[in-house]
Scaffold this motif. Structure first.
Motif, PDB file in Angstrom:
ATOM      1  N   VAL A 110       0.852  -1.201   0.000  1.00  0.00           N
ATOM      2  CA  VAL A 110       0.000   0.000   0.000  1.00  0.00           C
ATOM      3  C   VAL A 110       0.885   1.248   0.000  1.00  0.00           C
ATOM      4  O   VAL A 110       0.644   2.198  -0.755  1.00  0.00           O
ATOM      5  CB  VAL A 110      -0.981   0.007   1.202  1.00  0.00           C
ATOM      6  CG1 VAL A 110      -1.702   1.345   1.305  1.00  0.00           C
ATOM      7  CG2 VAL A 110      -1.997  -1.137   1.088  1.00  0.00           C
ATOM      8  N   TYR A 111       1.935   1.230   0.813  1.00  0.00           N
ATOM      9  CA  TYR A 111       2.857   2.385   0.871  1.00  0.00           C
ATOM     10  C   TYR A 111       3.408   2.690  -0.526  1.00  0.00           C
ATOM     11  O   TYR A 111       3.350   3.830  -1.008  1.00  0.00           O
ATOM     12  CB  TYR A 111       3.995   2.090   1.848  1.00  0.00           C
ATOM     13  CG  TYR A 111       5.046   3.169   1.915  1.00  0.00           C
ATOM     14  CD1 TYR A 111       4.798   4.365   2.582  1.00  0.00           C
ATOM     15  CD2 TYR A 111       6.287   3.001   1.293  1.00  0.00           C
ATOM     16  CE1 TYR A 111       5.761   5.375   2.632  1.00  0.00           C
ATOM     17  CE2 TYR A 111       7.263   3.995   1.336  1.00  0.00           C
ATOM     18  CZ  TYR A 111       6.985   5.182   2.008  1.00  0.00           C
ATOM     19  OH  TYR A 111       7.930   6.178   2.056  1.00  0.00           O
ATOM     20  N   ARG A 112       3.914   1.668  -1.194  1.00  0.00           N
ATOM     21  CA  ARG A 112       4.498   1.850  -2.525  1.00  0.00           C
ATOM     22  C   ARG A 112       3.426   2.211  -3.550  1.00  0.00           C
ATOM     23  O   ARG A 112       3.637   3.082  -4.397  1.00  0.00           O
ATOM     24  CB  ARG A 112       5.233   0.571  -2.968  1.00  0.00           C
ATOM     25  CG  ARG A 112       6.527   0.285  -2.202  1.00  0.00           C
ATOM     26  CD  ARG A 112       7.527   1.400  -2.343  1.00  0.00           C
ATOM     27  NE  ARG A 112       8.898   0.938  -2.103  1.00  0.00           N
ATOM     28  CZ  ARG A 112       9.943   1.740  -2.056  1.00  0.00           C
ATOM     29  NH1 ARG A 112       9.794   3.044  -2.224  1.00  0.00           N
ATOM     30  NH2 ARG A 112      11.152   1.269  -1.837  1.00  0.00           N
ATOM     31  N   ALA A 113       2.277   1.545  -3.464  1.00  0.00           N
ATOM     32  CA  ALA A 113       1.210   1.803  -4.450  1.00  0.00           C
ATOM     33  C   ALA A 113       0.668   3.226  -4.311  1.00  0.00           C
ATOM     34  O   ALA A 113       0.133   3.790  -5.257  1.00  0.00           O
ATOM     35  CB  ALA A 113       0.079   0.789  -4.276  1.00  0.00           C
ATOM     36  N   ALA A 173      -0.177   3.523   6.082  1.00  0.00           N
ATOM     37  CA  ALA A 173       0.746   3.425   4.937  1.00  0.00           C
ATOM     38  C   ALA A 173       0.482   4.543   3.935  1.00  0.00           C
ATOM     39  O   ALA A 173       1.418   5.171   3.424  1.00  0.00           O
ATOM     40  CB  ALA A 173       0.602   2.061   4.266  1.00  0.00           C
ATOM     41  N   ALA A 174      -0.799   4.817   3.660  1.00  0.00           N
ATOM     42  CA  ALA A 174      -1.137   5.882   2.701  1.00  0.00           C
ATOM     43  C   ALA A 174      -0.654   7.229   3.237  1.00  0.00           C
ATOM     44  O   ALA A 174      -0.090   8.047   2.492  1.00  0.00           O
ATOM     45  CB  ALA A 174      -2.647   5.906   2.458  1.00  0.00           C
ATOM     46  N   GLN A 175      -0.857   7.454   4.537  1.00  0.00           N
ATOM     47  CA  GLN A 175      -0.446   8.743   5.108  1.00  0.00           C
ATOM     48  C   GLN A 175       1.073   8.892   5.122  1.00  0.00           C
ATOM     49  O   GLN A 175       1.596   9.962   4.821  1.00  0.00           O
ATOM     50  CB  GLN A 175      -1.065   8.920   6.491  1.00  0.00           C
ATOM     51  CG  GLN A 175      -2.488   9.460   6.346  1.00  0.00           C
ATOM     52  CD  GLN A 175      -3.374   9.202   7.549  1.00  0.00           C
ATOM     53  OE1 GLN A 175      -3.067   8.350   8.373  1.00  0.00           O
ATOM     54  NE2 GLN A 175      -4.479   9.920   7.640  1.00  0.00           N
ATOM     55  N   ARG A 184       0.335  -1.677  -7.421  1.00  0.00           N
ATOM     56  CA  ARG A 184      -1.124  -1.785  -7.445  1.00  0.00           C
ATOM     57  C   ARG A 184      -1.528  -3.166  -7.985  1.00  0.00           C
ATOM     58  O   ARG A 184      -2.408  -3.823  -7.431  1.00  0.00           O
ATOM     59  CB  ARG A 184      -1.726  -0.672  -8.316  1.00  0.00           C
ATOM     60  CG  ARG A 184      -3.232  -0.595  -8.179  1.00  0.00           C
ATOM     61  CD  ARG A 184      -3.831   0.448  -9.085  1.00  0.00           C
ATOM     62  NE  ARG A 184      -3.919  -0.030 -10.466  1.00  0.00           N
ATOM     63  CZ  ARG A 184      -4.646   0.556 -11.398  1.00  0.00           C
ATOM     64  NH1 ARG A 184      -5.341   1.651 -11.122  1.00  0.00           N
ATOM     65  NH2 ARG A 184      -4.689   0.084 -12.618  1.00  0.00           N
ATOM     66  N   ASP A 185      -0.835  -3.611  -9.030  1.00  0.00           N
ATOM     67  CA  ASP A 185      -1.125  -4.953  -9.579  1.00  0.00           C
ATOM     68  C   ASP A 185      -0.832  -6.029  -8.528  1.00  0.00           C
ATOM     69  O   ASP A 185      -1.549  -7.022  -8.422  1.00  0.00           O
ATOM     70  CB  ASP A 185      -0.275  -5.235 -10.823  1.00  0.00           C
ATOM     71  CG  ASP A 185      -0.657  -4.322 -11.987  1.00  0.00           C
ATOM     72  OD1 ASP A 185      -1.714  -3.654 -11.894  1.00  0.00           O
ATOM     73  OD2 ASP A 185       0.104  -4.267 -12.971  1.00  0.00           O
ATOM     74  N   SER A 186       0.238  -5.828  -7.767  1.00  0.00           N
ATOM     75  CA  SER A 186       0.598  -6.814  -6.740  1.00  0.00           C
ATOM     76  C   SER A 186      -0.468  -6.872  -5.653  1.00  0.00           C
ATOM     77  O   SER A 186      -0.770  -7.946  -5.128  1.00  0.00           O
ATOM     78  CB  SER A 186       1.945  -6.462  -6.117  1.00  0.00           C
ATOM     79  OG  SER A 186       2.944  -6.479  -7.101  1.00  0.00           O
ATOM     80  N   LEU A 187      -1.022  -5.716  -5.317  1.00  0.00           N
ATOM     81  CA  LEU A 187      -2.114  -5.698  -4.329  1.00  0.00           C
ATOM     82  C   LEU A 187      -3.312  -6.481  -4.867  1.00  0.00           C
ATOM     83  O   LEU A 187      -3.941  -7.255  -4.133  1.00  0.00           O
ATOM     84  CB  LEU A 187      -2.534  -4.257  -4.009  1.00  0.00           C
ATOM     85  CG  LEU A 187      -1.717  -3.533  -2.951  1.00  0.00           C
ATOM     86  CD1 LEU A 187      -2.089  -2.057  -2.914  1.00  0.00           C
ATOM     87  CD2 LEU A 187      -1.888  -4.152  -1.564  1.00  0.00           C
ATOM     88  N   ALA A 188      -3.591  -6.296  -6.165  1.00  0.00           N
ATOM     89  CA  ALA A 188      -4.726  -7.020  -6.774  1.00  0.00           C
ATOM     90  C   ALA A 188      -4.492  -8.526  -6.680  1.00  0.00           C
ATOM     91  O   ALA A 188      -5.404  -9.288  -6.347  1.00  0.00           O
ATOM     92  CB  ALA A 188      -4.909  -6.584  -8.221  1.00  0.00           C
TER      93      ALA A 188
END
Ligand code: FPP
Ligand code: MG
Length: 328
Positions: free
Chosen positions: A66-69, A195-197, A313-317
């Motif tokens: 999430v951090y990287r995405a 992670a987003a923050q 993002r693909d890896s999260l999917a």
């Protein structure tokens, strides 16, 4: 990201979540190992026994992706790694405590810490891991620490609510969803939001919170399904543990609503237990449970559309989808 890493992180044309953040996780593993040290050898031994028992590292992998995405770069990477490891520490603490509460004797295919070291030492080892997590992340901005603390409060409330509903044939789907939102999804929610923050993507934080919720719910639903489907070698604990303990898992909640014969069998042993397991394996119970998990997977995937396209993002999917496939 270098080209060679990009190639490595894609496996037969499909993003590979573990490989995408392998370098970050390696740093995280070193940190984790360091944090398990204690001046008291027994504490370190119990913590290492659980943490190195073959956990999937799903939570830290999720936080780092999430951090990287969300576009997180080198500036706060150390903090993101710390947040990821704090998630694993908190999760491990809850497992130590959960096995005491449930008298769980097998965890990750091995005798549980509770079975091996007893109640007192496992209890304190859980406290130790929990304190380590806040030692690690207590320096973060107030809001981030509050998010993590709120998740921990929900974990305790989820555990107690689940206990209250044990062997209760009146338990509803709404009760079930509240329990698993608290005991499982809350930590994924907090991890994703933090992670987003940390990545500087505050605008994406609410969507990432929703991603954590949906992913956590799907994860727990599949876990509940696997509890009745097994086999033991795959789930690392005896098949039907939830049923035997009278825990209102997803198949149990769907099963009691459909078949009144189950009501008297919750928490049964011997032939009653076998009968309960058989009733819970009814195709419509399994199908309904699977469909509910798939629905959460779709919600989780939908939240990803708020992020820019990337390998992360693909890896999260892929990570999200793997939750449903692990049950096949
Ligand atoms: C395992 O789930 C249990 C939890 C996710 C929550 C446990 C929470 C506590 C014990 C409260 C203490 C909290 C802190 C912050 C130290 P499960 O029972 O579904 O999984 P299992 O089948 O693998 O045991
Ligand atoms: Mg348990």
């Amino acid at each position: 990201m270098g080209n060679s890493k990009q190639i490595l992180a894609v496996d037969h044309g499909r993003a590979n979540p573990a490989l995408a953040v392998a370098a970050e996780m390696r740093r995280g593993e070193d940190k984790l190992a360091e944090l398990l040290n204690s001046r008291e050898a027994l504490l370190a031994e119990i913590c290492r026994y659980l943490v190195n028992a073959g956990g999937k590292r799903l939570r830290p992998t999720f936080v780092l992706l999430v951090y990287r995405a969300c576009g997180g770069g080198e500036a706060r990477l150390d903090d993101a790694i710390d947040a990821a490891i704090a998630m694993e520490l908190i999760h491990s603490a809850t497992l130590l405590h959960d096995d005491i509460i449930d008298a769980g004797t097998v965890r990750r295919g091995k005798p549980s810490a509770f079975a091996l070291y007893g109640l007192g030492p496992s209890l304190v080892a859980g406290d130790f891991l929990f304190a380590r997590a806040f030692e690690l992340c207590g320096r973060f901005e107030d809001e981030l620490v509050r998010t993590a603390a709120q998740a921990c409060i929900q974990l305790t409330e989820g555990e107690v609510m689940e206990g209250r509903l044990r062997r209760n044939a009146q338990v509803t789907l709404e009760d079930y969803l509240r329990v698993i939102s608290r005991k499982t999804a809350s930590l994924f929610h907090a991890g994703a939001k933090v992670a987003a923050q940390l990545a500087g993507a505050s605008a994406a934080a609410p969507a990432m919170g929703r991603l954590g919720d949906a992913f956590g719910l799907a994860f727990q639903m599949i876990d509940d399904l696997l509890d009745v489907l097994g086999p033991e070698e795959k789930i690392g604990k005896p098949v039907g543990s939830d049923v035997r303990a009278g825990i209102p898992s997803l198949p149990v909640v769907l099963g009691v609503a459909r078949d009144s014969r189950l009501s008297g069998l919750l928490g049964a042993d011997g032939p009653g237990f076998e009968r309960a397991l058989e009733l819970l394996r009814a195709p419509d119970v399994i199908e309904r449970a699977r469909a509910m998990a798939v629905e959460q997977v779709a919600i989780a995937r939908e939240t990803l559309t708020e992020l820019k396209p990337s390998l992360y993002r693909d890896s999260l999917a892929v990570l999200i989808e793997e939750q449903v496939y692990r049950e096949l």
